[in-house]
Design an enzyme around this catalytic site. Structure first.
Site, PDB file in Angstrom:
ATOM      1  N   ARG A 125       0.835  -1.205   0.000  1.00  0.00           N
ATOM      2  CA  ARG A 125       0.000   0.000   0.000  1.00  0.00           C
ATOM      3  C   ARG A 125       0.866   1.249   0.000  1.00  0.00           C
ATOM      4  NH1 ARG A 125      -4.888   1.348   4.263  1.00  0.00           N
ATOM      5  NH2 ARG A 125      -3.235   1.109   5.827  1.00  0.00           N
TER       6      ARG A 125
ATOM      7  N   ASP B 241      -3.757   3.401  14.006  1.00  0.00           N
ATOM      8  CA  ASP B 241      -2.933   3.979  12.946  1.00  0.00           C
ATOM      9  C   ASP B 241      -3.477   5.356  12.615  1.00  0.00           C
ATOM     10  OD1 ASP B 241      -5.153   3.623  11.318  1.00  0.00           O
ATOM     11  OD2 ASP B 241      -4.275   2.030  10.105  1.00  0.00           O
TER      12      ASP B 241
END
Length: 540
Positions: free
Chosen positions: A169, A453
């Site tokens: 990603r 996150d």
């Protein structure tokens, strides 16, 4: 006269790293420069378009499926490209940053896929960006065995057939890489991450029987997917890789993208692998886009908004139906629990919640789901094994029973839950603790037994902003105000100081994190992304 040769990319304000020359080769940097010169102008136009669309939502307080793309949705004949063998079975995917320990543990975890994350689970220090690339190169060449200098524990890869397939990603379109400039301009982080990874690993992965596979984050429209598709076509041609080798899974983690799922798959159809339902960024996007839409868009505490909330269920069920209608994988959301080594009772309760969540996804038709910790892999596997058996996926389950109207996706007021004072305190706690770790270069952080996150920090600060601006009154009679937020933040800072002691507190970035959280939570001008002002403070 011939045109002057383009200037080479410049590495700016970055300390040299060990073995960086293996990543930052002249040829690799030239490839990244070519991507930048060709595609950054379109990226800039699309970012401007985001702002225009947000202004339109502010004016209308609504969204709808696009009339100009109705023909794509109505055409039942098209499908995405067939899945490569390495991505046919995705029943459990583990996520995490690309530090050396995580790389080995994720590949060895027993999950079918590892989302190797340069985005929300990785603070974009130059060290994380470049050494993360190096760790993946070392993994593919089996040079990543190492011993932890602190614990003395050794880490080594299992046999190739037991390793997870990597889906990498890159950063979202909005973030630049300040340490790499071309023609005096910062290169988009997305093109740096994608370009370096593809350049070094595309052929190597083909030789291993896999390929360059990507997760695409923060997508807000099908036009942004079209840009990615053009990047893929150019990159494959440039390096002589067969067209269609790249496969991309798009995170549907913005409210605008939820109205364009079929169009997103259509734009990427020769390279598309699936769509993913991302919870925290999706809620953050709802707040961001409908922040001036009145009380009906006010979200309760983030932990009260489960995937069974009516507007979240509409989103996930539409995602499964859309994917399977077009032959793509539908990948479910994150189980973020981090098991405790000291409290078996906490683990038992959490494991049951994870199991129920994964059972729901498997029964709803998802082909796989995410976990944040290796201990959760067996739990998720059990849920999907029960439904899938020996089948690699359930793309044949078309979910034609699902009918979602445009209004269903933004029916936030269908929830009975309300914001609470405890929710405000938790948002402040998570925000300060996460931002402090991010400023130290950590993107994935265990806080209160959950893996947090950047997406969880975004929903935390967004909810503080929304509750204050909506004049929310909590159950204890206190009203959400800037003064109350400052008071809660000051209390949390004092608690952290007492918890850590003066020396450890002073060694951290706690005051800076406190100040930044209040800045992005209280400013009248809402910052599009927390990571934009945070990146200015990030060292390294």
């Amino acid at each position: 006269m011939s045109a002057p040769a383009p200037s080479p990319p410049a590495i700016v304000d970055a300390e040299p790293l060990p073995r960086q020359e293996e990543v930052l080769t002249e040829e690799a940097l030239a490839f990244v420069a070519a991507l930048h010169r060709r595609f950054t102008p379109r990226r800039d136009e699309l970012l401007a378009r985001r702002a225009e669309r947000r202004a339109e939502i502010a004016r209308t307080s609504t969204l709808d499926f696009l009339p100009e793309t109705a023909a794509i949705r109505a055409d039942d004949s098209w499908r995405v490209a067939p899945s490569p063998a390495a991505l046919e079975d995705r029943r459990v995917e583990i996520t995490g940053p690309t530090d050396r320990k995580m790389t080995v543990n994720a590949l060895n975890s027993g999950a079918r896929v590892w989302l190797a994350d340069f985005e929300d689970a990785s603070a974009p220090t130059w060290e994380n960006v470049i050494l993360g690339q190096l760790n993946l190169i070392d993994a593919y060449t089996r040079r990543i065995d190492f011993t932890d200098p602190v614990s003395g524990k050794s880490y080594a890869l299992k046999d190739a057939g037991e390793l997870a397939t990597v889906v990498m990603r890159p950063r979202g379109w909005h973030l630049n890489e300040r340490h790499l400039q071309v023609d005096g301009e910062e290169v988009p982080g997305a093109l740096v991450d994608f370009g370096l990874y593809f350049f070094h690993n595309a052929r190597r992965l083909l030789d291993l029987g896999k390929g360059p596979y990507f997760y695409l984050p923060k997508t807000e429209s099908h036009l942004e997917s079209r840009l990615w598709n053009d990047v893929f076509v150019f990159a494959q041609d440039h390096l002589g890789i067969p067209q269609g080798t790249i496969r991309a899974t798009v995170l549907i983690e913005t409210i605008t993208a939820a109205y364009e799922m079929e169009e997103i798959l259509y734009e990427l159809r020769d390279h598309a692998s699936g769509l993913n339902a991302g919870r925290w960024d999706y809620l953050f996007s709802i707040v961001k886009n409908f922040r001036d839409g009145g009380t009906r868009f006010v979200l309760p505490d983030r932990n009260a908004v489960t995937m069974t909330a009516p507007f979240m269920r509409a989103y996930t069920e539409l995602l499964v139906r859309t994917c399977h209608k077009r032959g793509a994988h539908a990948i479910g959301g994150m189980a973020a629990f981090i098991p405790s080594r000291r409290d078996a009772e906490v683990n038992q309760v959490a494991f049951e919640k994870v199991r129920a969540d994964k059972d729901r996804e498997a029964n709803d038709g998802f082909d796989g789901s995410w976990v944040a910790h290796p201990d959760l892999v067996p739990i998720a596997l059990e849920s999907f094994d029960r439904v899938l058996g020996e089948r690699p996926n359930q793309k044949d389950r078309l979910r034609e029973d699902v009918h979602v109207e445009a209004a269903d996706l933004i029916a936030v007021d269908s929830l009975d839950a309300k914001p609470t004072y405890a929710g405000l305190v938790n948002a402040v706690q998570v925000g300060i603790r996460y931002i402090e770790a991010w400023l130290r270069g950590l993107g994935a952080v265990a806080i209160f037994n959950l893996m947090e996150d950047a997406a969880t920090a975004e929903i935390s600060r967004s909810q503080i902003w929304q509750w204050i601006n909506a004049g929310v009154e909590f159950e204890n009679g206190l009203k959400a105000t800037p003064e109350l937020a400052r008071e809660v933040a000051a209390d949390e800072l004092a608690n952290i100081r007492a918890e850590l002691g003066e020396e450890a507190f002073a060694a951290g970035h706690w005051q800076q994190a406190h100040d930044l959280l209040l800045e992005v939570a209280l400013d009248e001008d809402y910052a599009d992304f927390l990571t934009l002002p945070a990146y200015r403070l990030l060292r390294g």
